[in-house]
Scaffold this motif. Structure first.
Motif, PDB file in Angstrom:
ATOM      1  N   ARG A  66       1.143   1.644  -8.492  1.00 39.71           N
ATOM      2  CA  ARG A  66       1.728   2.056  -7.220  1.00 39.71           C
ATOM      3  C   ARG A  66       2.709   3.207  -7.408  1.00 39.71           C
ATOM      4  O   ARG A  66       2.740   4.148  -6.618  1.00 39.71           O
ATOM      5  N   PRO A  85      -3.102   0.444  -4.306  1.00 42.90           N
ATOM      6  CA  PRO A  85      -2.978   0.723  -5.739  1.00 42.90           C
ATOM      7  C   PRO A  85      -3.433  -0.451  -6.600  1.00 42.90           C
ATOM      8  O   PRO A  85      -3.320  -1.614  -6.203  1.00 42.90           O
ATOM      9  N   THR A  98       0.831  -1.198   0.000  1.00 43.15           N
ATOM     10  CA  THR A  98       0.000   0.000   0.000  1.00 43.15           C
ATOM     11  C   THR A  98       0.871   1.256   0.000  1.00 43.15           C
ATOM     12  O   THR A  98       2.093   1.183   0.150  1.00 43.15           O
TER      13      THR A  98
END
Length: 170
Positions: free
Chosen positions: A136, A131, A12
């Motif tokens: 990301r 994401p 994350t």
């Protein structure tokens, strides 16, 4: 039982901001948890503010309550309260974005903590993006500074509302 949006193995992108207030943690919590989102989330650069909230059928005071913030650009998101510890903190998940975030993230876990700071409070707010595959780098790179400033401005407004309310209450 609902499955959590974010698991231990997810990569994350967390963004955390802080604000201080002279109010106690319990007072700050009581004011921030149910705050009118349109009062504190205003447009910033390319990011929309919150125009209104729809679909909330119960008080924002327990896990399981949901609502649909509608942004000033007409986009929307689904928000569900996932944790609520009265006087201390709460967490929520945002999914179903209809704006550019729909192409960047599967969702977001937000968390507010109200921490003692002398006679006042430090409010800690984390937005943890999950994401989409291959996205990301966008969230962790160029998006993070913009979003961090957006969050800080909103949190500073929340702290100001806490201060105003605490003064009004005497």
């Amino acid at each position: 039982m609902t499955t959590a949006l974010i698991t231990r193995t997810d990569r994350t992108v967390p963004i955390t901001v802080f604000a201080r207030t002279t109010a106690s943690p319990a007072t700050a919590f009581r004011i921030v948890a149910p705050i009118d989102l349109s009062r504190v989330f205003r447009p910033f650069g390319p990011l929309p503010g919150v125009a209104r909230v729809e679909g909330q059928t119960a008080a924002w005071d327990r896990a399981g309550v949901s609502r649909n913030p509608v942004f000033t650009d007409g986009s929307r998101v689904s928000e569900a309260l996932t944790e609520y510890v009265d006087g201390h903190g709460f967490a929520y998940e945002l999914t179903g974005f209809t704006n550019v975030l729909a192409r960047l993230a599967a969702g977001v876990r937000g968390e507010f903590s109200f921490l003692p700071d002398g006679t006042g409070t430090i409010i800690r707010w984390t937005y943890e993006f999950k994401p989409l595959p291959g996205r990301r780098w966008i969230i962790a790179g160029p998006f993070t500074p913009l979003w961090s400033r957006y969050m800080q401005r909103a949190l500073d407004r929340m702290a100001a509302v806490v201060e105003e309310s605490a003064i009004m209450e005497g």
